[in-house]
Write a protein that holds these residues in place. Structure first.
Motif, PDB file in Angstrom:
ATOM      1  N   MET A 189     168.753 108.501  17.092  1.00  0.00           N
ATOM      2  CA  MET A 189     169.225 109.374  16.439  1.00  0.00           C
ATOM      3  C   MET A 189     168.637 109.135  14.652  1.00  0.00           C
ATOM      4  SD  MET A 189     171.099 112.401  16.504  1.00  0.00           S
ATOM      5  CE  MET A 189     171.628 111.889  18.305  1.00  0.00           C
ATOM      6  N   GLY A 190     168.362 110.378  14.221  1.00  0.00           N
ATOM      7  CA  GLY A 190     167.907 110.363  12.842  1.00  0.00           C
ATOM      8  C   GLY A 190     169.341 110.194  12.134  1.00  0.00           C
ATOM      9  N   VAL A 191     168.986 109.368  10.888  1.00  0.00           N
ATOM     10  CA  VAL A 191     169.957 109.132   9.751  1.00  0.00           C
ATOM     11  C   VAL A 191     170.482 110.393   9.279  1.00  0.00           C
ATOM     12  CG1 VAL A 191     170.424 107.992   7.681  1.00  0.00           C
ATOM     13  CG2 VAL A 191     169.157 106.958   9.360  1.00  0.00           C
ATOM     14  N   SER A 229     174.688 113.549  17.194  1.00  0.00           N
ATOM     15  CA  SER A 229     174.623 113.735  18.656  1.00  0.00           C
ATOM     16  C   SER A 229     175.471 114.919  19.113  1.00  0.00           C
ATOM     17  CB  SER A 229     174.811 112.435  19.442  1.00  0.00           C
ATOM     18  OG  SER A 229     176.006 112.127  19.273  1.00  0.00           O
ATOM     19  N   CYS A 265     164.235 109.862   9.407  1.00  0.00           N
ATOM     20  CA  CYS A 265     163.903 111.172  10.045  1.00  0.00           C
ATOM     21  C   CYS A 265     163.715 112.188   8.706  1.00  0.00           C
ATOM     22  CB  CYS A 265     165.259 111.718  10.703  1.00  0.00           C
ATOM     23  SG  CYS A 265     164.798 113.442  11.843  1.00  0.00           S
ATOM     24  N   ARG A 276     176.736 109.347  14.543  1.00  0.00           N
ATOM     25  CA  ARG A 276     176.047 110.155  13.481  1.00  0.00           C
ATOM     26  C   ARG A 276     175.936 109.099  12.598  1.00  0.00           C
ATOM     27  NH1 ARG A 276     177.064 115.183  10.377  1.00  0.00           N
ATOM     28  NH2 ARG A 276     175.801 115.119   8.572  1.00  0.00           N
ATOM     29  N   PRO A 277     174.727 108.150  12.631  1.00  0.00           N
ATOM     30  CA  PRO A 277     174.564 107.034  11.877  1.00  0.00           C
ATOM     31  C   PRO A 277     174.335 107.242  10.385  1.00  0.00           C
ATOM     32  CG  PRO A 277     172.305 107.703  13.018  1.00  0.00           C
ATOM     33  CD  PRO A 277     173.600 108.559  13.418  1.00  0.00           C
ATOM     34  N   SER A 310     169.605 104.320  14.982  1.00  0.00           N
ATOM     35  CA  SER A 310     169.325 105.078  13.786  1.00  0.00           C
ATOM     36  C   SER A 310     167.861 104.740  13.192  1.00  0.00           C
ATOM     37  CB  SER A 310     170.208 105.077  12.762  1.00  0.00           C
ATOM     38  OG  SER A 310     170.347 104.000  12.209  1.00  0.00           O
ATOM     39  N   GLY A 362     173.741 102.899  19.804  1.00  0.00           N
ATOM     40  CA  GLY A 362     172.783 103.884  19.313  1.00  0.00           C
ATOM     41  C   GLY A 362     171.672 103.208  18.377  1.00  0.00           C
ATOM     42  N   ASP A 374     179.872 105.468  11.884  1.00  0.00           N
ATOM     43  CA  ASP A 374     178.508 105.953  12.708  1.00  0.00           C
ATOM     44  C   ASP A 374     179.052 106.470  13.880  1.00  0.00           C
ATOM     45  OD1 ASP A 374     176.653 104.630  11.149  1.00  0.00           O
ATOM     46  OD2 ASP A 374     177.531 102.608  11.537  1.00  0.00           O
ATOM     47  N   MET A 414     169.464 103.072   8.843  1.00  0.00           N
ATOM     48  CA  MET A 414     168.833 102.691   9.755  1.00  0.00           C
ATOM     49  C   MET A 414     169.097 101.560  10.639  1.00  0.00           C
ATOM     50  SD  MET A 414     164.976 103.702   8.286  1.00  0.00           S
ATOM     51  CE  MET A 414     164.316 102.617   9.288  1.00  0.00           C
ATOM     52  N   SER A 463     172.000 112.852  11.066  1.00  0.00           N
ATOM     53  CA  SER A 463     171.880 113.650  12.324  1.00  0.00           C
ATOM     54  C   SER A 463     173.164 113.452  13.216  1.00  0.00           C
ATOM     55  CB  SER A 463     170.591 113.817  12.946  1.00  0.00           C
ATOM     56  OG  SER A 463     169.647 114.242  12.166  1.00  0.00           O
TER      57      SER A 463
END
Length: 150
Positions: free
Chosen positions: A48-50, A54, A148, A113-114, A145, A143, A81, A117, A52
């Protein structure tokens, strides 16, 4: 032989870092005598992009005992997170202390939601209020991160 650009080297490094982090054996779940179970018992949110988020994942809390069980707490280890919604799913547990009869269940949802990274581990924890001593069930969360440019 052509030299790789700095961005290509970073992508390759991130790829091998992800392989290293996700290809290691998973930690084992601790066994408890709790009358409550959580399904799924573990969930990997993947990459998951920092910053962003899920989509929410539904977790079901089941009473597997022959007695009614009151839930005293539903919490997250590694808040920030992971986001917990007590009113999520088809049969929300809701706020307060829900009581589940024998064979009954309720649901919550979780999102990832991280904020930085790296690999993120956490757990969803559910404690009973009786009868008998307070017992805890947990589900493992994981997850990764990544940076992104989303």
């Amino acid at each position: 032989m052509a030299r790789r650009s700095a961005s290509t080297r970073r992508i390759i490094l991130l790829f091998f870092l992800a392989l290293f982090l996700f290809c290691r054996p998973e930690p084992s779940l601790s066994e408890t005598a709790s009358p409550l179970t959580i399904s799924p018992a573990r969930h990997d949110f993947g990459f998951m992009g920092v910053g962003s988020a899920s989509p929410p994942i539904v977790f079901t809390i089941n009473n597997k005992s022959a007695l009614s069980q009151t839930i005293s707490q539903i919490t997250l280890a590694k808040r920030g997170d992971f986001t917990l919604d007590l009113n999520g799913g088809e049969n929300p547990c809701g706020r307060g202390n829900p009581t589940l009869g024998p064979g009954e269940s309720c649901t919550v949802t979780l999102s990832f939601r991280p904020f930085a990274m790296g690999r993120v581990n956490g757990s969803l924890r559910v404690k009973t209020a009786g009868p008998g001593p307070a017992l805890e069930s947990s589900a493992l969360l994981r997850g990764l991160s990544i940076a992104c440019g989303c």
